[in-house]
Design an enzyme around this catalytic site. Structure first.
Site, PDB file in Angstrom:
ATOM      1  N   ARG A  69       0.642   9.633  14.438  1.00  0.00           N
ATOM      2  CA  ARG A  69       1.130   9.549  15.816  1.00  0.00           C
ATOM      3  C   ARG A  69       2.645   9.694  15.795  1.00  0.00           C
ATOM      4  O   ARG A  69       3.268   9.781  14.739  1.00  0.00           O
ATOM      5  CB  ARG A  69       0.770   8.185  16.409  1.00  0.00           C
ATOM      6  CG  ARG A  69       1.263   7.022  15.535  1.00  0.00           C
ATOM      7  CD  ARG A  69       1.006   5.678  16.171  1.00  0.00           C
ATOM      8  NE  ARG A  69       1.228   4.571  15.255  1.00  0.00           N
ATOM      9  CZ  ARG A  69       2.403   4.041  14.963  1.00  0.00           C
ATOM     10  NH1 ARG A  69       3.501   4.551  15.496  1.00  0.00           N
ATOM     11  NH2 ARG A  69       2.504   3.025  14.132  1.00  0.00           N
ATOM     12  N   GLU A 123       1.717   4.527   3.713  1.00  0.00           N
ATOM     13  CA  GLU A 123       0.709   4.931   4.688  1.00  0.00           C
ATOM     14  C   GLU A 123       1.169   6.181   5.412  1.00  0.00           C
ATOM     15  O   GLU A 123       2.327   6.591   5.303  1.00  0.00           O
ATOM     16  CB  GLU A 123       0.486   3.815   5.712  1.00  0.00           C
ATOM     17  CG  GLU A 123       1.756   3.462   6.483  1.00  0.00           C
ATOM     18  CD  GLU A 123       1.571   2.271   7.406  1.00  0.00           C
ATOM     19  OE1 GLU A 123       0.593   2.284   8.181  1.00  0.00           O
ATOM     20  OE2 GLU A 123       2.390   1.341   7.352  1.00  0.00           O
ATOM     21  N   GLU A 136      -2.140  -5.636  -1.189  1.00  0.00           N
ATOM     22  CA  GLU A 136      -1.433  -4.750  -2.110  1.00  0.00           C
ATOM     23  C   GLU A 136      -0.242  -5.495  -2.697  1.00  0.00           C
ATOM     24  O   GLU A 136       0.211  -6.515  -2.137  1.00  0.00           O
ATOM     25  CB  GLU A 136      -0.962  -3.484  -1.404  1.00  0.00           C
ATOM     26  CG  GLU A 136       0.117  -3.708  -0.363  1.00  0.00           C
ATOM     27  CD  GLU A 136       0.550  -2.415   0.313  1.00  0.00           C
ATOM     28  OE1 GLU A 136      -0.102  -1.376   0.093  1.00  0.00           O
ATOM     29  OE2 GLU A 136       1.547  -2.441   1.065  1.00  0.00           O
ATOM     30  N   HIS A 141       8.208  -7.664   9.203  1.00  0.00           N
ATOM     31  CA  HIS A 141       7.690  -6.359   8.797  1.00  0.00           C
ATOM     32  C   HIS A 141       7.707  -5.357   9.936  1.00  0.00           C
ATOM     33  O   HIS A 141       7.005  -4.351   9.898  1.00  0.00           O
ATOM     34  CB  HIS A 141       6.272  -6.495   8.230  1.00  0.00           C
ATOM     35  CG  HIS A 141       6.138  -7.562   7.189  1.00  0.00           C
ATOM     36  ND1 HIS A 141       6.713  -7.443   5.952  1.00  0.00           N
ATOM     37  CD2 HIS A 141       5.539  -8.776   7.216  1.00  0.00           C
ATOM     38  CE1 HIS A 141       6.452  -8.555   5.257  1.00  0.00           C
ATOM     39  NE2 HIS A 141       5.752  -9.367   6.000  1.00  0.00           N
TER      40      HIS A 141
END
Length: 618
Positions: free
Chosen positions: A279, A275, A188, A223
């Site tokens: 969870r 995203e 991306e 990241h």
């Protein structure tokens, strides 16, 4: 239908397992831990009511065996499974296996996991499409290669040149497969200098969805988040509302239930969907602090079939969390291993950890030691409280990122909320510049001298001073002191007190206290770590020039194709890939030359400072 959960197995380890167990104990729910052989004596095993060993080929693979975990839950008499985060937490097959065994799954529906756990499917649901790797051109650069499953910064590579794309794809696939059991990756556009902002979601089975405000997670290395806070500072009310609305829409689109997080990259006042993590997130404590909630307790209530209130609690104040890692930021974030002798923080902050004093930090798992969280009425107060608590924390063991965290929290760019994901790219060198306490070596020497017989040091007539040598921030320091009739003395410094654990010095009218602890040749003086050097140095270990040594214990997972002894290599050319703590580290040639030694093989376990290769320059 309302179900009463009485016993919970946590399909995870370390800090998150301990975190879930804490809520279970407070709720009167019995706890079951699972563990690999490497974790046999880990804290999460020690605090659980029951523990089940999971056999596995490797310690990392152990927690990825859904069949063994379900079998363990049934054998231990658990009636519910909490997945934690990482490992199988976003695995729809695991969720179905739990439900098929007649157990309660404390998480979202498998169908929601299936849709959102894959970043490619999630983007398609939000009307976005990733780039095709074989269609990337110069005009698309820079791009980001990401793992379709999992997260935590693993399986991610920034690509700035087309020549780097193929090796980035290969490295990301290998790392993703190792960490998540799924090697799918996608590409991306890479948005530089954006802010990483996310929204906490909590939904029940009755149609209520809470969007619990925003969190900023922009301070990242590799990241992976390092500092998080809630609410995200500096956002306009309109943009914050837009982010919450988009997060709620994403949750409703997949009939979501339980806790989840929708992540965005914010740049130039615009939100870019990244995203949805199906969870609980590592940074959930900052949301808990601001909203006065126990998100794990709410997960359990939702799993039991209980309804949320129509509206969430009102947000109050500001919370900041820092992740304490066993790593050396100044040496490429290299993970550290060894014994954690002591970990303690002041009472005014929250500590979530999976380690106890004396535990071993191994090579098999993520190097995060703990999360430290501060909550206060304002952001400035919360940041100041957290920085002060970290500075005063007792951390005796391997090198950590504690000093980096303190410097980051006090950096003008952070305190003014002008940070972005490029923060460490710009400031790492400055933030990791050594700033050792000049009195630390003296305090260490005086503490070491305490209790020695005066007949071994004191003389009636003037004599040569006692000397000790220490390595501090890469430099050798020699300390000189005297034994006198009144005790220990040092030139220019008044020794107020000196014993094995506490030294008090006064210089220029300023009195300072130093707490000292020694473990072997490592000496901790307040927040400074020194290495005691022998009085009579050993001959230096002889290493051939150009020797490439293992920066940490790990496994050799790859050797560059075609490389043999006698091969010519270029400066910066990768030689060996070493995997430790689920991350791959590339060992490259320091200069152009000839490969004169390659004593390792693929699959070989190596210790820190093991010889991997020798590149001899012309």
């Amino acid at each position: 239908m309302i179900t009463s959960i009485t016993s919970v197995l946590v399909a995870n380890r370390g800090e998150i397992a301990c975190r879930v167990f804490r809520t279970c104990r407070a709720s009167g729910i019995r706890t079951v831990a699972v563990h690999s052989d490497a974790d046999e004596n880990a804290l999460h095993v020690r605090v659980a009511d029951t523990a089940v060993r999971l056999p596995g080929a490797t310690p990392a693979e152990t927690y990825l065996r859904a069949d063994l975990i379900v079998k363990a839950a049934v054998a231990a008499g658990a009636d519910a499974v909490h997945p934690g985060y990482g490992f199988l937490s976003e695995n729809a097959g695991f969720a179905r296996a739990v439900q098929d065994a007649g157990l309660v799954w404390i998480g979202p529906p498998p169908e929601a996991i299936e849709t959102m756990a894959s970043k490619t499917r999630a983007k398609a649901l939000m009307g976005l499409a990733p780039l095709h790797a074989d269609e990337v051109t110069e005009t698309d650069l820079p791009v980001l290669v990401k793992a379709a499953a999992g997260g935590g910064g693993r399986g991610m590579r920034v690509v700035r040149r087309l020549a780097e794309l193929k090796p980035a794809l290969e490295g990301a696939r290998a790392e993703a497969a190792s960490a998540f059991g799924d090697g799918e990756v996608f590409v991306e556009p890479y948005v530089e200098n954006g802010r990483h902002v996310e929204v906490q979601i909590l939904a029940d089975t009755h149609g209520t969805v809470w969007a619990l405000g925003t969190r900023d997670c922009s301070l990242q290395r590799r990241h992976q988040k390092v500092v998080e806070e809630a609410p995200a500072p500096g956002l306009s009310g309109e943009l914050a509302d837009e982010l919450c609305a988009m997060a709620e829409r994403a949750a409703r689109a997949v009939d979501y239930t339980g806790a989840g997080t929708v992540e965005f990259l914010v740049a130039d006042g615009r939100a870019h969907f990244l995203e949805m993590n199906t969870r609980l997130q590592v940074e959930h404590p900052v949301t808990e602090a601001v909203f006065g909630l126990d998100l794990v307790a709410e997960q359990i209530r939702v799993a039991e079939g209980n309804a949320l209130a129509a509206e969430p609690p009102r947000a109050r104040g500001h919370a900041v969390e820092a992740r304490l890692y066993a790593e050396d930021p100044a040496a490429g974030w290299t993970p550290q291993t060894g014994t954690l002798h002591r970990l303690a923080v002041p009472d005014d902050v929250r500590l979530d950890t999976g380690f106890g004093d004396g535990d071993t930090i191994g090579v098999h798992y993520d190097p995060m030691l703990a999360k430290v969280v501060a909550h206060a009425p304002t952001r400035a107060e919360a940041v100041r409280t957290l920085a002060g608590a970290l500075e005063r924390a007792t951390i005796h063991g391997p090198v950590t990122n504690r000093d980096l965290l303190v410097a980051s929290l006090r950096h003008a760019e952070f305190t003014s909320a002008r940070m972005d994901t490029g923060f460490y790219d710009r400031h790492l060198t400055t933030l990791t510049a050594p700033a050792p306490d000049p009195y630390a070596p003296l305090a260490a020497a005086l503490a070491e001298a305490h209790g020695r017989s005066r007949f071994g040091g004191w003389r009636n007539l003037p004599s040569q001073p006692q000397t000790r040598r220490y390595l501090l921030a890469g430099e050798e320091h020699e300390v000189r002191y005297h034994h006198s009739r009144t005790g220990l003395t040092a030139d220019g410094v008044h020794v107020v007190r000196a014993d094995a654990a506490l030294v008090v010095l006064e210089a220029d009218g300023v009195r300072r206290r130093f707490r000292v602890a020694r473990y072997g040749d490592r000496v901790h003086v307040n927040g400074t770590t020194l290495t005691a050097l022998p009085r009579f140095p050993e001959p230096e270990d002889q290493r051939a020039p150009g020797s490439l040594l293992a920066p940490m214990p790990g496994t050799v997972v790859k050797i560059a194709d075609g490389l043999v002894t006698g091969s010519s290599v270029r400066a910066g050319e990768p030689i060996v890939w070493l995997e430790a703590m689920k991350m791959q580290h590339v060992i490259s040639a320091p200069a152009a030359g000839t490969l004169t030694a390659l004593p390792v093989t693929t699959g070989q376990q190596v210790d820190v400072d093991a010889l991997l290769a020798v590149v001899q320059s012309p």
